[in-house]
Design a protein around this motif. Structure first.
Motif, PDB file in Angstrom:
ATOM      1  N   LEU A 287       0.837  -1.188   0.000  1.00  0.00           N
ATOM      2  CA  LEU A 287       0.000   0.000   0.000  1.00  0.00           C
ATOM      3  C   LEU A 287       0.878   1.247   0.000  1.00  0.00           C
ATOM      4  O   LEU A 287       1.695   1.436   0.900  1.00  0.00           O
ATOM      5  N   PRO A 288       0.743   2.130  -0.996  1.00  0.00           N
ATOM      6  CA  PRO A 288       1.577   3.330  -1.035  1.00  0.00           C
ATOM      7  C   PRO A 288       1.205   4.321   0.058  1.00  0.00           C
ATOM      8  O   PRO A 288       0.036   4.597   0.290  1.00  0.00           O
ATOM      9  N   ARG A 289       2.230   4.860   0.735  1.00  0.00           N
ATOM     10  CA  ARG A 289       2.047   5.843   1.792  1.00  0.00           C
ATOM     11  C   ARG A 289       2.915   7.055   1.472  1.00  0.00           C
ATOM     12  O   ARG A 289       4.145   6.974   1.489  1.00  0.00           O
ATOM     13  N   LEU A 290       2.303   8.161   1.158  1.00  0.00           N
ATOM     14  CA  LEU A 290       3.036   9.383   0.818  1.00  0.00           C
ATOM     15  C   LEU A 290       3.655   9.986   2.074  1.00  0.00           C
ATOM     16  O   LEU A 290       2.950  10.263   3.047  1.00  0.00           O
ATOM     17  N   LEU A 291       4.973  10.209   2.058  1.00  0.00           N
ATOM     18  CA  LEU A 291       5.670  10.766   3.207  1.00  0.00           C
ATOM     19  C   LEU A 291       6.069  12.213   3.017  1.00  0.00           C
ATOM     20  O   LEU A 291       6.081  12.991   3.966  1.00  0.00           O
ATOM     21  N   ASP A 292       6.418  12.603   1.787  1.00  0.00           N
ATOM     22  CA  ASP A 292       6.893  13.963   1.571  1.00  0.00           C
ATOM     23  C   ASP A 292       6.812  14.300   0.088  1.00  0.00           C
ATOM     24  O   ASP A 292       6.873  13.413  -0.763  1.00  0.00           O
ATOM     25  N   THR A 293       6.685  15.589  -0.219  1.00  0.00           N
ATOM     26  CA  THR A 293       6.619  16.048  -1.607  1.00  0.00           C
ATOM     27  C   THR A 293       7.678  17.089  -1.933  1.00  0.00           C
ATOM     28  O   THR A 293       7.561  17.805  -2.925  1.00  0.00           O
ATOM     29  N   ALA A 294       8.727  17.184  -1.117  1.00  0.00           N
ATOM     30  CA  ALA A 294       9.739  18.219  -1.375  1.00  0.00           C
ATOM     31  C   ALA A 294      11.134  17.753  -1.000  1.00  0.00           C
ATOM     32  O   ALA A 294      11.975  18.569  -0.631  1.00  0.00           O
ATOM     33  N   SER A 295      11.389  16.460  -1.096  1.00  0.00           N
ATOM     34  CA  SER A 295      12.731  15.962  -0.792  1.00  0.00           C
ATOM     35  C   SER A 295      13.196  15.001  -1.868  1.00  0.00           C
ATOM     36  O   SER A 295      14.200  15.213  -2.522  1.00  0.00           O
ATOM     37  N   GLY A 296      12.435  13.917  -2.073  1.00  0.00           N
ATOM     38  CA  GLY A 296      12.872  12.892  -3.007  1.00  0.00           C
ATOM     39  C   GLY A 296      14.004  12.083  -2.411  1.00  0.00           C
ATOM     40  O   GLY A 296      14.241  12.091  -1.195  1.00  0.00           O
ATOM     41  N   ILE A 297      14.739  11.374  -3.273  1.00  0.00           N
ATOM     42  CA  ILE A 297      15.827  10.511  -2.822  1.00  0.00           C
ATOM     43  C   ILE A 297      17.074  10.790  -3.652  1.00  0.00           C
ATOM     44  O   ILE A 297      17.042  11.555  -4.626  1.00  0.00           O
ATOM     45  N   GLY A 298      18.172  10.156  -3.254  1.00  0.00           N
ATOM     46  CA  GLY A 298      19.387  10.174  -4.044  1.00  0.00           C
ATOM     47  C   GLY A 298      19.638   8.789  -4.602  1.00  0.00           C
ATOM     48  O   GLY A 298      18.739   8.132  -5.106  1.00  0.00           O
ATOM     49  N   THR A 299      20.882   8.318  -4.472  1.00  0.00           N
ATOM     50  CA  THR A 299      21.224   6.977  -4.931  1.00  0.00           C
ATOM     51  C   THR A 299      21.384   5.998  -3.775  1.00  0.00           C
ATOM     52  O   THR A 299      21.602   4.811  -3.991  1.00  0.00           O
TER      53      THR A 299
END
Length: 455
Positions: free
Chosen positions: A358-370
């Motif tokens: 189940l997808p759980r949105l945590l943030d919309t202004a960070s993202g990830i790196g590698t």
């Protein structure tokens, strides 16, 4: 329920609400707003018993992570151009002196270096250059990992060389200053410095970690003496994603494989282990597809360049953490380079119908790196998320105090199926009304740009 409200929007409402709930509530802390790294790690660098944070050329004192120390020459980086020297970093005692050192891997194809901890007194200075040594000069793969491969209780670095071999390296026990010793796992293949996808896990249930890569899994033999070539079992696990994991997703007693399908495109899946004529095979189950499949899976984003597997909510099942990497190839490259840099958890749930995430949105202004590390940063026994990328360096503390999640910033497109005021209910039964380009419910007002497809 009003048919004018599309499944994607309803799933989004449910996900956004759930992400603010207790089990998946994270408080976002910005360590630095600058582009210093594509990954971060935790370890006790000053010997005070509390974990510190490394990101790029700096380490930050825990538990506050506000006091910064420069341990290698710092550079001012433009997120739109160029790359950091820190694609991956791991804190570990590499020379056996009892102090935690730093291993740093930069742009694939360049050397990986380790930085020797000078001791608490010197490390406490605002700027002191730690002694740098070459771990390995030909360091390839975009998803290397530090893991105990041979079962000796020590962690080794897994990667591939530029001439087509996958394997692992460890310090020379006779000379800590010498380059590390490389142990080949595979025969000569097509791997090169920018190969994507790598992981280790016990696929066949013999208690030994096998190698996972995008085209096969390689069976670890009973003995590694003499660096034998591991047995190759071909299987297509995608075009090359991020970190790969072996885990019993469906609870049937054998390990399945979890991976992103394309580090610079779309796709997240788990591969159910099955038996075919006595041999191990796999059946693919999509967790998240592309934009056209968004209504089916409840979420869609690209650039899944890092993937962590961990039990976030404490229910005994391991969940996934991933997100969108920012500008892997600049602001005009790859798929949707200007799309929102989301961070998601995917909660594993099992039922009689099977296993789902189940997808759980945590943030919309960070993202990830590698690199994605999920560790306890503040000593409260809960797992926190560490991120370094072109947006900055962040810690997401799982302390029950959720940061506000802002609406997506994708460019709105007209929804042809919505004309005039519409009403309906989300998946939790909360009434919503569509009017004049906004969604509104009885308790709060929320601006929500339209999804890319018609509602």
């Amino acid at each position: 329920m009003n048919k004018g409200i599309g499944p994607a929007v309803m799933v989004f409402f449910a996900v956004a609400t759930a992400a603010r709930g207790g089990d998946f509530a994270f408080r976002k802390f910005t360590v630095s707003p600058l582009y210093d790294s594509e990954g971060a790690d935790l370890g006790d660098l000053n010997g005070d018993g509390k974990p510190d944070l490394v990101s790029g050329p700096y380490w930050y004192e825990g538990p506050g992570f506000k006091v910064r120390h420069e341990y290698q020459p710092a550079k001012i980086l433009d997120p739109a151009n160029g790359y950091t020297d820190d694609f991956m970093c791991w804190i570990y005692d590499y020379d056996g002196d009892g102090r935690q050192d730093i291993l740093m891997a930069g742009l694939p194809g360049n050397p990986a270096y380790w930085y020797q901890n000078p001791g608490a007194v010197e490390a406490a200075k605002a700027s002191v250059m730690w002694k740098r040594r070459t771990a390995y000069s030909d360091f390839g793969n975009e998803s290397p990992d530090l893991i105990d491969i041979d079962g000796d209780g020590k962690r080794e670095i897994a990667f591939n060389t530029n001439d087509g071999y996958m394997g692992w390296a460890a310090p020379d026990p006779a000379d800590v200053e010498a380059p590390w010793i490389f142990h080949r796992i595979t025969s000569k293949g097509t791997q090169y410095k920018f190969t994507h996808g790598l992981g280790f896990g016990d696929v066949n249930g013999d208690g030994r970690r096998d190698l996972l890569e995008k085209d096969a899994w390689w069976e670890q033999p009973p003995s590694l003496s003499g660096d034998p070539v591991w047995a190759r079992h071909a299987f297509p696990f995608g075009a090359g994603g991020a970190q790969m994991h072996a885990y019993d997703v469906d609870g049937d007693g054998d390990n399945d494989v979890i991976t992103t399908l394309d580090a610079h495109g779309f796709g997240l899946a788990w591969f159910e282990q099955i038996k075919q004529n006595g041999a191990i095979g796999f059946t693919r189950h999509m967790i998240m597809g592309n934009r056209q499949e968004e209504q089916l899976y409840g979420a869609a984003f690209s650039q899944l360049h890092a993937l962590a597997l961990t039990d976030i909510d404490g229910d005994g099942l391991k969940d996934l953490v991933t997100g969108k990497r920012k500008w892997a190839h600049g602001p005009t490259g790859d798929v949707e380079p200007m799309a929102t840099c989301v961070l998601y958890a995917f909660q594993l749930q099992r039922s009689a119908a099977g296993a789902t995430f189940l997808p759980r949105l945590l943030d919309t202004a960070s993202g990830i790196g590698t690199q994605l590390e999920v560790k306890d940063a503040d000593g409260d026994g809960l797992k926190d998320i560490l991120i370094g990328n072109k947006n900055g360096t962040f810690i997401f503390f799982k302390d029950g105090k959720a940061s506000p999640i802002l609406p997506f910033l994708r460019k709105a497109r007209p929804a042809k199926s919505i004309k005039g005021p519409q009403t309906g209910y989300d998946l939790k039964g909360v009434p919503w009304k569509w009017d004049n380009g906004f969604w509104e419910n009885q308790r709060r007002f929320l601006i929500l740009p339209l999804q890319d497809q018609a509602l």
